[in-house]
Write a protein that holds these residues in place. Structure first.
Motif, PDB file in Angstrom:
ATOM      1  N   UNK A  64       0.758  -1.212  -0.055  1.00 17.48           N
ATOM      2  CA  UNK A  64       0.020   0.100  -0.026  1.00 17.48           C
ATOM      3  C   UNK A  64       0.607   1.415  -0.140  1.00 17.48           C
ATOM      4  N   UNK A  65       1.981   1.265   0.818  1.00 23.91           N
ATOM      5  CA  UNK A  65       2.730   2.465   0.796  1.00 23.91           C
ATOM      6  C   UNK A  65       3.461   2.643  -0.382  1.00 23.91           C
ATOM      7  N   UNK A  66       3.754   1.521  -1.075  1.00 20.55           N
ATOM      8  CA  UNK A  66       4.425   1.624  -2.467  1.00 20.55           C
ATOM      9  C   UNK A  66       3.539   2.275  -3.400  1.00 20.55           C
ATOM     10  N   UNK A  67       2.348   2.042  -3.261  1.00 23.58           N
ATOM     11  CA  UNK A  67       1.310   2.448  -4.184  1.00 23.58           C
ATOM     12  C   UNK A  67       1.062   3.881  -3.995  1.00 23.58           C
ATOM     13  N   UNK A  68       1.049   4.276  -2.688  1.00 23.68           N
ATOM     14  CA  UNK A  68       0.691   5.679  -2.175  1.00 23.68           C
ATOM     15  C   UNK A  68       1.632   6.564  -2.678  1.00 23.68           C
ATOM     16  N   UNK A  69       3.046   6.027  -2.499  1.00 27.92           N
ATOM     17  CA  UNK A  69       4.057   6.812  -2.993  1.00 27.92           C
ATOM     18  C   UNK A  69       4.297   7.111  -4.242  1.00 27.92           C
ATOM     19  N   UNK A  70       3.365   6.631  -5.234  1.00 30.16           N
ATOM     20  CA  UNK A  70       3.344   7.253  -6.511  1.00 30.16           C
ATOM     21  C   UNK A  70       2.965   8.395  -6.863  1.00 30.16           C
ATOM     22  N   UNK A  71       2.074   8.911  -5.811  1.00 34.41           N
ATOM     23  CA  UNK A  71       1.640  10.161  -5.824  1.00 34.41           C
ATOM     24  C   UNK A  71       2.415  11.351  -5.674  1.00 34.41           C
ATOM     25  N   UNK A  72       2.765  12.427  -6.500  1.00 33.28           N
ATOM     26  CA  UNK A  72       3.710  13.307  -6.204  1.00 33.28           C
ATOM     27  C   UNK A  72       3.318  14.372  -5.205  1.00 33.28           C
ATOM     28  N   UNK A  73       2.082  14.415  -4.971  1.00 33.23           N
ATOM     29  CA  UNK A  73       1.627  15.058  -3.624  1.00 33.23           C
ATOM     30  C   UNK A  73       0.434  14.546  -2.856  1.00 33.23           C
ATOM     31  N   UNK A  74       0.156  14.718  -1.678  1.00 32.77           N
ATOM     32  CA  UNK A  74      -0.859  14.291  -1.068  1.00 32.77           C
ATOM     33  C   UNK A  74      -1.185  15.557  -0.110  1.00 32.77           C
ATOM     34  N   UNK A  75      -2.663  15.802  -0.302  1.00 39.30           N
ATOM     35  CA  UNK A  75      -3.184  16.908   0.509  1.00 39.30           C
ATOM     36  C   UNK A  75      -3.650  16.494   2.127  1.00 39.30           C
ATOM     37  N   UNK A  76      -4.008  15.235   2.130  1.00 41.00           N
ATOM     38  CA  UNK A  76      -4.372  14.963   3.534  1.00 41.00           C
ATOM     39  C   UNK A  76      -4.154  13.506   3.666  1.00 41.00           C
ATOM     40  N   UNK A  77      -3.922  13.082   5.258  1.00 42.44           N
ATOM     41  CA  UNK A  77      -4.076  11.623   5.182  1.00 42.44           C
ATOM     42  C   UNK A  77      -4.925  11.722   6.415  1.00 42.44           C
ATOM     43  N   UNK A  78      -5.946  10.946   6.524  1.00 37.37           N
ATOM     44  CA  UNK A  78      -7.047  10.778   7.642  1.00 37.37           C
ATOM     45  C   UNK A  78      -6.744   9.414   8.336  1.00 37.37           C
ATOM     46  N   UNK A  79      -6.067   9.320   9.447  1.00 32.58           N
ATOM     47  CA  UNK A  79      -6.173   7.758  10.069  1.00 32.58           C
ATOM     48  C   UNK A  79      -7.340   7.445  10.726  1.00 32.58           C
ATOM     49  N   UNK A  80      -8.149   6.833  10.023  1.00 25.44           N
ATOM     50  CA  UNK A  80      -9.525   6.485  10.595  1.00 25.44           C
ATOM     51  C   UNK A  80      -9.745   4.988  11.074  1.00 25.44           C
ATOM     52  N   UNK A  81      -8.947   3.865  10.342  1.00 25.81           N
ATOM     53  CA  UNK A  81      -8.927   2.513  10.738  1.00 25.81           C
ATOM     54  C   UNK A  81      -8.658   2.267  12.101  1.00 25.81           C
ATOM     55  N   UNK A  82      -9.576   1.519  12.370  1.00 26.50           N
ATOM     56  CA  UNK A  82      -9.311   1.084  13.876  1.00 26.50           C
ATOM     57  C   UNK A  82      -9.967  -0.209  14.186  1.00 26.50           C
ATOM     58  N   UNK A  83      -9.601  -0.867  15.311  1.00 23.51           N
ATOM     59  CA  UNK A  83     -10.205  -2.078  15.711  1.00 23.51           C
ATOM     60  C   UNK A  83     -10.348  -1.809  17.185  1.00 23.51           C
ATOM     61  N   UNK A  84     -11.283  -2.931  17.867  1.00 20.79           N
ATOM     62  CA  UNK A  84     -11.563  -2.719  19.156  1.00 20.79           C
ATOM     63  C   UNK A  84     -11.792  -4.029  19.692  1.00 20.79           C
ATOM     64  N   UNK A  85     -10.605  -4.544  20.430  1.00 18.93           N
ATOM     65  CA  UNK A  85     -10.393  -5.837  21.077  1.00 18.93           C
ATOM     66  C   UNK A  85     -10.380  -5.510  22.489  1.00 18.93           C
ATOM     67  N   UNK A  86     -11.215  -6.397  23.073  1.00 22.07           N
ATOM     68  CA  UNK A  86     -11.157  -6.341  24.786  1.00 22.07           C
ATOM     69  C   UNK A  86      -9.932  -7.349  25.146  1.00 22.07           C
TER      70      UNK A  86
END
Length: 239
Positions: A64-86
């Motif tokens: 995934x990082x390699x794919x995203x690194x192909x973009x010359x510029x990125x406006x924002x990264x919103x880290x929303x992914x989450x998990x909820x383990x007891x």
């Protein structure tokens, strides 16, 4: 090409609503998801680029990082992914629960932020505060949890990443956190659970996705806010 906004975890709830909103605003959106839901097809039809990635698999993360690194510029990264383990989750040892919580909430944002820092800075084009990182943490990070110790600790670590990256990437990149409490009930939540949850807040109501969307918009548009955690918790700290 317009610099894209990346949102992790767009399959449901906040991530899905936020992706739809930003697409409607005309932004280029790249979303990641772990499991496929009909919402993924909907976002794709609306123009989003969607990428499946299991954040518990580091090989997939590196791809995934390699794919995203192909973009010359990125406006924002919103880290929303989450998990909820007891802490007593069936099928996992305590060590595995902590590992998984730290992986998805800390290691993944840490690696992505470091890898894409130059793309974020490129989007700034010399203007202070023209690009953003937003970490979705949790209000529980500030007070801990008796049954979700690993989860709360990992969200607290993510909150700390906000401080470090805000200092590291200034002045081109603003880095902030949003710490929600109860935003949306699940359809299966009964009235007794809802009443118990409302009793923990000074503002006894269901916030809804719009509260998070409005705050994200504020942070994206702000030119003078960085390194801060913004609680959206109905005043729970006053109880």
């Amino acid at each position: 090409m317009t610099a894209p906004m990346i949102i992790t975890g767009v399959g449901k709830r906040i991530g899905y609503a936020l992706a739809k909103h930003l697409l409607a605003q005309g932004h280029c959106v790249i979303g990641t998801y772990r499991r496929h839901y009909p919402s993924i097809d909907e976002l794709q039809a609306l123009g989003a680029t969607v990428i499946q990635c299991d954040f518990y698999d580091n090989a997939q993360l590196q791809t995934l990082i390699e794919q995203l690194s192909q973009y010359p510029a990125i406006r924002a990264i919103i880290h929303n992914a989450s998990d909820w383990l007891a802490d007593n989750s069936a099928g996992f040892t305590a060590h595995e629960v902590m590992q998984r919580m730290m992986q998805v909430h800390v290691s993944v944002p840490y690696q992505i932020n470091l890898a894409l820092a130059s793309q974020l800075q490129a989007a700034a084009q010399g203007e202070v505060g023209a690009s953003d990182i937003i970490h979705l943490t949790d209000s529980v990070a500030e007070k801990g949890s008796a049954k979700h110790i690993a989860y709360a600790a990992s969200k607290a670590a993510l909150d700390n990443l906000t401080l470090s990256f805000a200092a590291k990437l200034a002045p081109e990149v603003k880095v902030n956190a949003i710490a929600p409490a109860m935003i949306l009930f699940n359809p299966s939540d009964d009235d007794a659970y809802r009443q118990k949850t409302w009793a923990n807040a000074m503002l006894p109501k269901e916030a809804g996705n719009q509260e998070i969307i409005a705050l994200v918009e504020y942070l994206l548009n702000s030119r003078y806010v960085t390194g801060r955690s913004h609680h959206v918790d109905g005043g729970r700290h006053l109880k």
